[in-house]
Design an enzyme around this catalytic site. Structure first.
Site, PDB file in Angstrom:
ATOM      1  N   GLU A   1      -0.615   7.777  -3.094  1.00  0.00           N
ATOM      2  CA  GLU A   1      -1.286   6.527  -3.448  1.00  0.00           C
ATOM      3  C   GLU A   1      -0.426   5.329  -3.062  1.00  0.00           C
ATOM      4  O   GLU A   1       0.789   5.446  -2.918  1.00  0.00           O
ATOM      5  CB  GLU A   1      -1.605   6.507  -4.951  1.00  0.00           C
ATOM      6  CG  GLU A   1      -2.518   7.657  -5.377  1.00  0.00           C
ATOM      7  CD  GLU A   1      -2.903   7.618  -6.851  1.00  0.00           C
ATOM      8  OE1 GLU A   1      -2.859   6.532  -7.458  1.00  0.00           O
ATOM      9  OE2 GLU A   1      -3.234   8.692  -7.401  1.00  0.00           O
ATOM     10  N   TYR A   2      -1.070   4.184  -2.893  1.00  0.00           N
ATOM     11  CA  TYR A   2      -0.396   2.936  -2.529  1.00  0.00           C
ATOM     12  C   TYR A   2       0.389   3.077  -1.226  1.00  0.00           C
ATOM     13  O   TYR A   2       1.459   2.504  -1.055  1.00  0.00           O
ATOM     14  CB  TYR A   2       0.532   2.470  -3.657  1.00  0.00           C
ATOM     15  CG  TYR A   2      -0.189   2.244  -4.967  1.00  0.00           C
ATOM     16  CD1 TYR A   2      -0.975   1.109  -5.164  1.00  0.00           C
ATOM     17  CD2 TYR A   2      -0.126   3.180  -5.991  1.00  0.00           C
ATOM     18  CE1 TYR A   2      -1.646   0.902  -6.351  1.00  0.00           C
ATOM     19  CE2 TYR A   2      -0.799   2.988  -7.185  1.00  0.00           C
ATOM     20  CZ  TYR A   2      -1.562   1.851  -7.352  1.00  0.00           C
ATOM     21  OH  TYR A   2      -2.242   1.648  -8.541  1.00  0.00           O
TER      22      TYR A   2
END
Length: 431
Positions: free
Chosen positions: A213-214
């Site tokens: 994620e990110y």
């Protein structure tokens, strides 16, 4: 099964008599701890083995069909009713049997060690996969170990496929820098893949879930290349690979959470994907439904254009959130179970309200210190709405985040709506 919404003045024994159902069955299906207390607006599952229904005053065919989770057209056809507005109290309707689709169900569990045993044991019969969460990848390609052996052993005993989960983030660190270092260094990528395979062999995992994620937008192709090479290596070893994807509503959606998640690439490369369709009502934001069905449908409308339907597991959170109101910047909500949310509602005799746009229940109360609270949670109605979405979009199945939050109604309704596929592969640990 029926879903009954409690009205003012109703008590449990009268509801049981009304539906001609043993009160103990209602208590068990709904996880009720105090049968003497019901709340206005509370939803109750009413177990029933009967295939007939006696029309009562105020009933509508649409309402009866919705209660049984069947199309109103099926009810009309079964009973040869030409005018849906002409039903009368005492009329006996034949309820058509529902054909239950077979789906796959995953659940992440952040509860590890010996504490995971009762959690996995309770949910095991309803799961296809179990993903202990999760192995954090370090900048040098090593993996931070977790105490997952008890959960894996219990999963296998229940015929549940253990699925290894790898992540690039923690509760305090988004992980974009870790991802950047790893994804752009072929030597570290190879080390990560070797460590994954070794761990899977040692622990008895049968598949992998990649939850990065990110990831920085400029690392989108590097992430796709990592996925491509990882899938090839794991497929060669006989393992499957899945990924977790942020809830996007378009291919070009902006934002650090979204841009590097290439739905089309993941849909082509991975064996299946988990759509993280929750956290609209996140702990640091304003109080609102955590997984509103209207927002989920926007994600699914896009997802099915980029990913084959038979590769999509729709995410479903089974926790609740309690916000102090008015909400102040920097103030975080408390994450609690549905069971605890109802306990707080009972304690304060709160009226349960229902937002029909998001298909989510909520209530307000004032604590002992005089602070106002707003709680959003899940109930039988909101769970049924999500199960209906899985059917409507003809998806592969569901993925829960996460085990350890008691929600009795969910499992009863899941079993009522679907047959759960079991995919356990006989793999000798260490081969």
């Amino acid at each position: 099964m029926l879903i009954h919404t409690v009205q003012k003045g109703e008590v449990l024994w009268k509801i049981a008599n009304y539906y001609n159902v043993d009160i103990k069955e209602i208590i068990e299906a709904n996880g009720i701890t105090n049968p003497e207390i019901l709340l206005v607006g509370q939803s109750l599952i009413i177990p029933s083995d009967d295939n007939v229904y006696a029309v009562k005053r105020g009933d509508t065919l649409w309402g009866i069909a919705q209660s049984y989770g069947i199309p109103v057209q099926d009810l009309l056809w079964k009973n040869k009713i030409l005018n849906p507005n002409l039903i009368y109290p005492g009329q006996i309707l034949q309820i058509p049997e529902k054909q239950k689709p077979e789906i796959e169900v995953n659940a992440y569990t952040y509860i590890l060690g010996e504490d995971s045993l009762p959690v996995v044991r309770e949910a095991g019969e309803f799961l296809t996969y179990l993903a202990p969460f999760g192995y954090l990848i370090q900048e040098d390609g090593s993996l931070v170990p977790i105490e997952d052996e008890p959960a894996i052993g219990e999963a296998i005993s229940k015929g549940v496929v253990p699925m290894m989960s790898i992540v690039n983030f923690t509760s305090n660190v988004k992980g974009q820098n870790i991802a950047n270092i790893i994804l752009n260094n072929p030597q570290i990528v190879e080390k990560v893949q070797t460590n994954i395979i070794n761990t899977m062999r040692d622990k008895g995992y049968q598949g992998l879930n990649i939850d990065f994620e990110y990831v920085l937008p400029e690392d989108r192709e590097a992430y796709n290349n990592f996925l491509k090479s990882t899938v090839k290596k794991l497929h060669d070893e006989g393992y499957f690979v899945s990924t977790a994807l942020a809830p996007k509503i378009s291919a070009d959606q902006k934002g650090l959470l979204y841009e590097a998640h290439d739905y089309a690439a993941h849909g082509k490369l991975a064996d299946f994907v988990v759509l993280m369709t929750y956290e609209w009502g996140w702990r640091g934001g304003q109080p609102r439904a955590i997984s509103p069905i209207n927002e989920i449908e926007k994600v699914l409308d896009y997802a099915v254009t980029a990913i084959p339907k038979n590769k999509i597991l729709m995410g479903f959170q089974i926790y609740a959130r309690d916000w102090k109101i008015p909400h102040a910047q920097g103030q975080e909500a408390e994450t609690i179970s549905v069971e605890e949310a109802m306990n707080r509602a009972y304690k304060n005799m709160a009226q349960i309200k229902y937002d029909f746009v998001s298909q989510s229940p909520y209530f307000h109360y004032t604590d002992e210190e005089g602070n106002a609270h707003e709680v959003w949670f899940e109930d039988a109605r909101s769970a049924q709405a999500k199960f209906d979405a899985v059917k409507e979009y003809d998806l592969r199945g569901l993925s829960y985040w996460g085990l350890g939050y008691p929600f009795a109604q969910n499992w009863v309704l899941l079993n009522e709506n679907f047959d759960i596929k079991k995919n356990l592969i006989n793999r000798m640990i260490g081969n």
